[in-house]
Design a protein around this motif. Sequence first.
Motif, PDB file in Angstrom:
ATOM      1  N   LEU A 240      20.969  64.879  25.997  1.00  0.00           N
ATOM      2  CA  LEU A 240      22.245  64.269  25.632  1.00  0.00           C
ATOM      3  C   LEU A 240      22.652  64.739  24.236  1.00  0.00           C
ATOM      4  N   VAL A 242      25.183  64.171  21.380  1.00  0.00           N
ATOM      5  CA  VAL A 242      26.070  63.051  21.058  1.00  0.00           C
ATOM      6  C   VAL A 242      26.011  62.750  19.563  1.00  0.00           C
ATOM      7  N   ASP A 246      28.211  56.807  17.297  1.00  0.00           N
ATOM      8  CA  ASP A 246      29.088  56.244  18.324  1.00  0.00           C
ATOM      9  C   ASP A 246      28.337  55.290  19.247  1.00  0.00           C
ATOM     10  N   LEU A 247      27.030  55.544  19.380  1.00  0.00           N
ATOM     11  CA  LEU A 247      26.269  54.786  20.374  1.00  0.00           C
ATOM     12  C   LEU A 247      25.432  53.673  19.764  1.00  0.00           C
ATOM     13  N   SER A 250      25.920  50.027  20.899  1.00  0.00           N
ATOM     14  CA  SER A 250      25.609  49.863  22.312  1.00  0.00           C
ATOM     15  C   SER A 250      24.110  50.037  22.560  1.00  0.00           C
ATOM     16  N   PHE A 251      23.517  50.989  21.817  1.00  0.00           N
ATOM     17  CA  PHE A 251      22.077  51.228  21.982  1.00  0.00           C
ATOM     18  C   PHE A 251      21.272  49.992  21.560  1.00  0.00           C
ATOM     19  N   ARG A 253      22.130  47.005  21.661  1.00  0.00           N
ATOM     20  CA  ARG A 253      22.270  45.979  22.700  1.00  0.00           C
ATOM     21  C   ARG A 253      21.376  46.291  23.898  1.00  0.00           C
ATOM     22  N   GLU A 254      21.361  47.562  24.298  1.00  0.00           N
ATOM     23  CA  GLU A 254      20.539  47.952  25.443  1.00  0.00           C
ATOM     24  C   GLU A 254      19.060  47.739  25.132  1.00  0.00           C
TER      25      GLU A 254
ATOM     26  N   ALA B  43      23.622  53.505  27.011  1.00  0.00           N
ATOM     27  CA  ALA B  43      24.588  53.266  25.927  1.00  0.00           C
ATOM     28  C   ALA B  43      25.734  54.270  26.014  1.00  0.00           C
ATOM     29  N   GLU B  44      25.391  55.491  26.322  1.00  0.00           N
ATOM     30  CA  GLU B  44      26.418  56.530  26.432  1.00  0.00           C
ATOM     31  C   GLU B  44      27.395  56.215  27.563  1.00  0.00           C
ATOM     32  N   GLU B  46      28.213  53.414  28.600  1.00  0.00           N
ATOM     33  CA  GLU B  46      29.054  52.282  28.222  1.00  0.00           C
ATOM     34  C   GLU B  46      30.242  52.701  27.351  1.00  0.00           C
ATOM     35  N   VAL B  47      30.020  53.660  26.464  1.00  0.00           N
ATOM     36  CA  VAL B  47      31.071  53.994  25.504  1.00  0.00           C
ATOM     37  C   VAL B  47      31.744  55.327  25.807  1.00  0.00           C
ATOM     38  N   ARG B  51      34.941  56.924  23.977  1.00  0.00           N
ATOM     39  CA  ARG B  51      34.627  58.020  23.051  1.00  0.00           C
ATOM     40  C   ARG B  51      35.431  59.263  23.415  1.00  0.00           C
TER      41      ARG B  51
END
Lengths: 298, 713
Positions: A240, A242, A246-247, A250-251, A253-254, B43-44, B46-47, B51
């Motif tokens: 990935l 990235v 940006d993550l 969210s990361f 939370r996961e 996570a990826e 999700e966004v 993005r």
Amino acid sequence: MPTLALDPQDIARLESMSVRARVIVEGAFAGLHQNPHAGASIEFAEHKEYAPGDDIRRIDWKAVGRVDRYYLKRFEDETEMRTFLVLDASASMGYGRRGPSKLTYGSYLAAALAYLLAQQGDPAGLLLFDDRTRQYLPPRTRGGHIRDLLIALEAVTPAGRTEPGRALAHVAEMADRRSLIVLFTDLLDAPADLADRLRQVRSRGNDVVVFQILDPDEVELPYDEVTAFEAMEPDDARRLLVDPRDLAASFRRESLALRERWRQICVEARVEYQFATTVEPPAEVLRAFLFARQRARR
Amino acid sequence: MHFVAPSLLLGLLAAALPALIHRIGRRRARPIRFAAMELLLRAEREVSARRRLRDVLLLIVRTGLAMALPLAFARPFVEVKSDLPAVTGRSQSAVVVLDDSASMRRRGHDGTPFEVARARARAVIDHLSPDSEVALVLASEGATAPVAELSSDRARVLLALDAVPCSARRADFAAALRRATQILTGSPHGDRLIYAVTDLQATGWQEVSLPPAAAGGPELVILDVSGGAPWENRAIVGLAAEPAPEEGAQGIAVVAEIANFAAEPVHALGVTLALDGVEVARGFVDVPAHGHARKRFVHTIAGGGAHEADAVIDHDGFPLDDRRACLVEASRGLRVLIVDGDPRTVRTEDEVFFLEAALRAGGSGFSVITTLADDLGGRDLASFGAIFLANVNRPTPAVAAALVRYVEAGGGLFISVGDHIDTDAWNQELKKILPQPLGLKRTAAASPGAHPEGETVDLRPAERLAPIDRRHPLLSAFPAQGDGLSSARFFQFMLLTPLPDAPGRRVVLRYESGAPALVEAEIGRGRVLLLTTTVDREWTDLPIRPGFLPLVQEAARYLAGAPSGEATSAIAVGQKREIGLDADDRRIEIVRPNGDSRWLSPASHAGEARARRLVVFTETDEPGFYRVRAARGDGSVSDRPDAAFVVNLDVRESDPARLPDDKRPDRVATPALAGPAPQRRLELWHALGAAAIVLVLLESLLTLRFRRGRFKP
């Protein structure tokens, strides 16, 4: 009173695993205001050698007559319990960017527990696994056993895919009577059947403890530039590219959701769950674990 | 599209930079072996949508920015065909005549026609060649020209144009074009043009004449801003108040006349009447296509004095003519007392037979009571709006004193003479209220002249009336030639003793010989009219002439201060209003409908005594009620309700008829007006610069937002 709860990086600087194990245990008991050699453990010892500070009313005088050494009496509700230390040595456990890897950290905890058990004369065994059993040392109490166990822990390297369910099944076969099984793993790529396996092992009367060990990067994702992430385990081609910023939210939370999921699974399976990151002093983790055991007993 | 500096377009290559930087950044990404790939991928997922949206937005914004800057620096422009006439580009002297009449205030799709006209006028002025001169004239009646001389200061003319409001006056292109022609007369330029920017409403173009271009006259260019589409309009074109005796002494009837200028009839059009700002009645009326209808409201007024009546119909696109106002006077009612000084048993021979009949004529609304001179003492004179004394022999001292009090308190007295008059007694007892002392009876010596065919001829020598002066309110309803009065013959009349001119006294009618026939005097707060002949047929045949009825009716209303319709209290927008000063008035304040007020003093240089008693108000620019106050000699200020007046829209502005093409004065083929439409350069770099600024702000905003938020779950 100086604390002995050293950071993992400080512990790594110590010369051997046996020293590390001893320092961790002493650090844990320093916080308890008890002598680790004072035999406060009430769970692991069938017989425990007397040490200054122990309650002399508990001395087994018959044993003194037999072996000319002072041992403390075993409690009535205690039964002999063998301990299996099960350590995940898969490739993903080798991640550690700013400190010891998860595998190293797990080996510290396992070594400390083995040392403590040996001090109390309890038999402790070791199973190192990835997608198969890589090394197995059955629980023993003989003198050289702890040395072999610590050497095995010091020599372990991360490799292969993880199959904690298979390892647990292996241990369950070995545990022919009520045993304590302590599993050290990151649970990141644990298959769904691990929960069933935990229930099965627990249903056989074994006491099971799961240590989920994560690197802080696996909790926070603190990278700040565009990164190409690649999977660590063999045959896993996931990649990935990235911007981690940006993550990050969210990361987090996961990651939290993953820990909460396993905590819930363990509660439902009546398995004790412990979580640690590789930056926490192992002594404190051990102390928290011992506290939890004591509370559970009361 | 063209560019002033096309070489700078090479900078457009920079548009590839954002994408390039993005790709390089990804190539240089550091590889890291990571254990929690599953968490990372979740996570990826999700966004990823947001993005990608952000990445696309930022890429668009940055690419746009990279393109906008070199484009702006290259100064792009396009050439568009102008919708202005070809002649605007030539060197010339021009007068722009802007139609600022009331009809230009109606609502349209693109704003009001006036706004469109102003924009067109601006375009014309902008497009004139730099060495041209231009003046600005307004088309509304009586308007002053904002720029009355040719000027090459374009900014000044545009500033004046922007400051012009749209008036409520009627259009008068005849006057405006005369003014424009006059301005152009001394122009050094060979080309002299008048640009009339207008909606081409036909009523504004009456009596327009221009000197032909061949004779050196200016060329006329009409810029029609109406779009050619007819506009439908409904309007109140008349509003009158009249007594409504059926409702009692305080009853009035307000009649609104509504015109429908559309091709379709209007059904159930709402009409509302308000008195003194309070809605008192609402009704509905059907108006035929291109027709008129009347709506009559009857109401009882509470209290005396002047009241403001305001009628409004449901609004259309031109609300200005959807309302009309008038003043209603309900001072003393319209009770009229006739004192018969020569009663007869034969009704037709009675002194007041014709007078009574005229005042009782249908629709007059007068409540007429006739009494004898001997019974006058027992009457409450104050309850009458006007008293007619017809050939009364001699008033007793008590009656005379009562009459003086009555007049001074504001009453209206009409005196007609005859054989029964005791002139000495009158001159003595009623000296205070007689406009002029009575003199000898005179018998006419002149020939009666020709008689219309079929008329009963009285061959006695007779006088006739001199041409009448219609400026007097009593006579304003008569035609200019005095039809109805001019045919009357006067066999005998009473001469009056001459007096020096006095304020408030004037001769309303004269005989051909110059002797006064009807004299008015203002006494205290009242008025007296003295007719020097009889109101029966003994001395004159006036009572059987058509003018007798309106004369006595108007006299009764005039004396009572009662309304006789719009005419006496209302004027059209732009007309001047003369306001007489009372004896003690020093200055007059006029309060306009919007609350502004103006103080006016009588002209000090006027030689005539009467001129000093008048002020003239000209700022009647807006429809509505204009109130009047007077500053007295003792420093006090009080209302003058008797002088209040109403300004209404000129009804001609309500007629939407367009000037037919064959009557347009600009349709004469002129070679100067031909030619290709001029090109106009439209600069685009301003817009591109603004776009670049917006893109910079947007980019900053997006970056800041995404850095702060970082896709919070």
